[in-house]
Design an enzyme around this catalytic site. Structure first.
Site, PDB file in Angstrom:
ATOM      1  N   HIS A 163       2.603  43.798 -61.592  1.00 44.96           N
ATOM      2  CA  HIS A 163       1.491  44.479 -60.923  1.00 44.96           C
ATOM      3  C   HIS A 163       0.460  43.507 -60.351  1.00 44.96           C
ATOM      4  O   HIS A 163      -0.370  43.900 -59.529  1.00 44.96           O
ATOM      5  CB  HIS A 163       0.823  45.502 -61.860  1.00 44.96           C
TER       6      HIS A 163
ATOM      7  N   ASP B 285       7.415  45.208 -66.183  1.00 47.39           N
ATOM      8  CA  ASP B 285       6.234  44.746 -65.453  1.00 47.39           C
ATOM      9  C   ASP B 285       6.170  43.219 -65.431  1.00 47.39           C
ATOM     10  O   ASP B 285       5.131  42.623 -65.688  1.00 47.39           O
ATOM     11  CB  ASP B 285       4.959  45.334 -66.064  1.00 47.39           C
TER      12      ASP B 285
ATOM     13  N   SER C 101      -4.059  39.598 -66.789  1.00 46.81           N
ATOM     14  CA  SER C 101      -2.675  40.045 -66.681  1.00 46.81           C
ATOM     15  C   SER C 101      -1.737  38.908 -66.305  1.00 46.81           C
ATOM     16  O   SER C 101      -1.999  38.153 -65.369  1.00 46.81           O
ATOM     17  CB  SER C 101      -2.551  41.142 -65.621  1.00 46.81           C
TER      18      SER C 101
END
Length: 452
Positions: free
Chosen positions: A91, A121, A194
Site C-alpha cells: 500500500h 500487503d 509502513s
C-alpha cells in the site's frame, strides 16, 4: 520546589523498579546504530491509492484514507539485497507513477516495483545500486511474548525515527489477511512507518510493520507486523516467478467457542470448525465435511482456527499432507492434496434482506420460511433449509443470527424445511446448546444457540 520534588519522586520510582526487576531499562543505542543503514524512506507519487494510515479496524470505508491525484505517499522499506532489492508494504507504492527511495546516506534513487502481493500487503522494489548494506534477518518464531522490540521508520515524514515496545502476542489473524500470522506489539506506529522493520535486541529484523488497529485512525497501542519468514518467502517468489503461489485445500473454517464445543461434544473449545467445503476442492476429495473440527494439520496441532490458513498457505502445491479431525466425537485421520490457491475471492458480498411476511416465531424467537429457489442456487443449497425472515429474540440476536440467514443444518443433521426445524427445537430440553450451520453470501458459519 515542586519540580525538584517530582524529580526525586521519579528517581525513587526508577530505583524501586530497578530493584524489583533486577535489571535497568534496555539500552537501544547499539541496536539502532547497527540497523539504521538498512532502512530507507520511500515516497511515491501517483493515482489515488491507500495512504500508509495502516488502519485495520472493522469498517474499511470509514478507516481507509485516500490520496488525491499527484499527492505523495510516505513509507519505509528495508534493503534485502546488496544489488538494490528492497522490501516494503504494497500500500506504500500502490498505483504509484513515480517512486523515490532515500537511503540512510541521503542518496535519492528512483525505484521500480518488481512485484507485489495483495494478500500479504508486501512489495519488492529495485533501485540501481551496488554494495548496499543489507538487513540482518532473525526468526519471528523465536520471539517471546514480552520481549523488547523496536521500529525504525518515517512517521509523518520524520525519517529514521525510532520507537520501542514489547511483543504483545504472536500468531494473530486479521479478518482481511487470513494467510498472515501477525506479530502484535505495542510499538508506536504511525503513517509513514509502513514497510519498515520490527527489530529484536540482537539487531535482527523479525517483522515488517504493516498495520495498526484503531478506532480513531491513529495509534492506540495495537500494532501488527508481518513475520519476516513470510515476508522473505513472498520476496523470493516475486523475484523468482513474478508472483506468489499458496497452498489451498478448499475449506472455510471458524473458531470453536464454548457453546459450539458443547454442542459438538468437546470437553473444551479447540480446533478449527469447518463451515464450508468447496465442491471439487482437495478437502472435498479427501472426505472432509462441514461440521468437522480440524485438530492437526501436517503434524502440527491446531488449537485456534486462525492457525490453519497460514499453515496451509505456506505449503507448496502438490504436496500430500495428513489431517486429523473430530467428527461426531470420534477422531478421523485423512490425507489431503495441496492445490494452488485460486485467484480472486470465491465469496460474494452480503446477503440481501428479503421482505418479511407475518409468520409465528418459534421457541427460539425465529420466524422461518422456505428458501427461495434462486437464493438456494446462489448458496449451493440442494434442497431443504429454512430462511430466517425475522429475529424476535435478543438471545438469538446475540448469537449472531440475522434476517436473511439460511439455516441448513441443526446439530449436524440437514434441515428439510422450516417446519422440521421447529419440530426438532420443540423436542429439545431447556439449556441445550444447538449448533446451527448458517449460509450467507459472505460465507457459511456455525452459530451456537441455547434453548431458553
Amino acid at each position: 520546589m515542586a519540580y525538584r520534588g517530582g524529580c526525586a519522586a521519579f528517581a525513587l520510582l526508577a530505583a524501586f523498579a530497578f530493584d524489583a526487576f533486577g535489571a535497568p531499562p534496555p539500552d537501544f543505542t547499539d541496536v539502532v546504530k547497527r540497523s539504521t543503514s538498512v532502512v530507507v524512506n520511500i515516497s511515491s507519487t501517483g493515482k489515488a491509492g491507500r495512504l500508509a494510515s495502516d488502519a485495520a479496524s472493522g469498517d474499511d470505508e470509514e478507516d481507509e484514507e485516500r490520496i488525491d491525484e499527484g499527492s505523495d505517499s510516505l513509507g519505509t522499506g528495508i534493503i534485502i539485497a546488496a544489488d538494490g532489492y528492497l522490501l516494503t508494504n504494497q500500500h506504500v507504492v500502490e498505483n504509484a507513477d513515480e517512486i523515490i527511495v532515500r537511503l540512510a546516506d541521503r542518496r535519492e534513487l528512483p525505484a521500480r516495483v518488481v512485484g507485489s502481493d495483495a494478500r500479504t500487503d508486501l512489495a519488492v522494489l529495485k533501485v540501481e545500486a551496488q554494495g548496499l548494506p543489507t538487513a540482518a534477518l532473525g526468526q519471528s518464531d523465536a520471539l517471546d511474548v514480552g520481549e523488547w522490540v523496536l521500529a525504525i521508520g518515517s512517521p509523518f515524514g520524520f525519517e529514521q525515527s525510532v520507537t520501542a515496545g514489547i511483543v504483545s502476542a504472536k500468531g494473530r489473524s486479521l479478518p482481511t489477511e487470513p494467510y498472515v500470522a501477525y506479530i502484535q506489539t505495542d510499538v508506536p506506529i504511525n503513517p509513514g512507518n509502513s514497510g519498515g522493520p520490527l527489530i529484536n535486541m540482537k539487531g535482527e529484523v523479525v517483522g515488517i510493520n504493516s498495520q495498526i488497529f484503531s478506532q480513531t485512525g491513529g495509534y492506540m497501542g495495537l500494532s501488527f507486523a508481518i513475520p519476516i519468514e513470510t515476508a522473505v518467502d513472498v520476496a523470493q517468489q516475486i523475484r523468482a516467478h513474478g508472483k506468489v503461489s499458496r497452498g489451498w485445500v478448499g475449506v472455510l473454517v471458524q473458531p470453536v467457542n464454548r457453546d459450539l464445543a458443547e454442542s459438538f461434544g468437546l470437553d473444551a473449545p479447540r480446533g478449527a470448525l469447518v463451515s464450508k467445503v468447496f465442491d471439487g476442492g482437495p478437502a472435498a476429495a479427501a472426505g472432509v465435511r462441514p461440521g468437522d473440527i480440524v485438530t492437526s494439520f501436517d503434524g502440527r496441532p491446531i488449537v485456534v482456527s486462525s492457525a490453519l490458513p497460514p499453515l496451509v498457505g505456506q505449503l507448496s502445491p502438490g504436496r500430500q499432507v495428513p489431517l486429523v479431525l473430530l467428527r461426531g466425537g470420534r477422531e478421523e485421520r485423512l490425507s489431503v492434496h495441496i492445490a494452488e490457491l485460486p485467484e480472486g475471492d470465491p465469496l460474494a458480498a452480503a446477503t440481501p434482506h428479503p421482505d418479511v411476511p407475518e409468520r409465528a416465531a418459534n421457541r427460539l424467537g425465529l420466524r422461518l420460511g422456505p428458501v427461495p429457489p434462486d437464493l438456494a442456487r446462489l448458496l449451493g443449497l440442494g434442497s431443504g433449509g429454512a430462511l430466517v425472515e425475522a429475529v424476535d429474540n435478543d438471545r438469538a440476536t446475540r448469537a449472531g443470527l440475522r434476517q436473511g440467514d439460511v439455516l441448513s443444518m441443526l446439530n449436524g443433521n440437514p434441515l428439510e424445511g422450516p417446519e422440521a426445524f421447529d419440530r426438532a427445537v420443540e423436542g429439545l430440553p431447556t439449556g441445550r446448546a444447538l449448533a446451527l450451520l448458517v449460509l450467507r453470501r459472505s460465507g457459511p458459519a456455525y452459530l451456537a444457540l441455547r434453548i431458553p
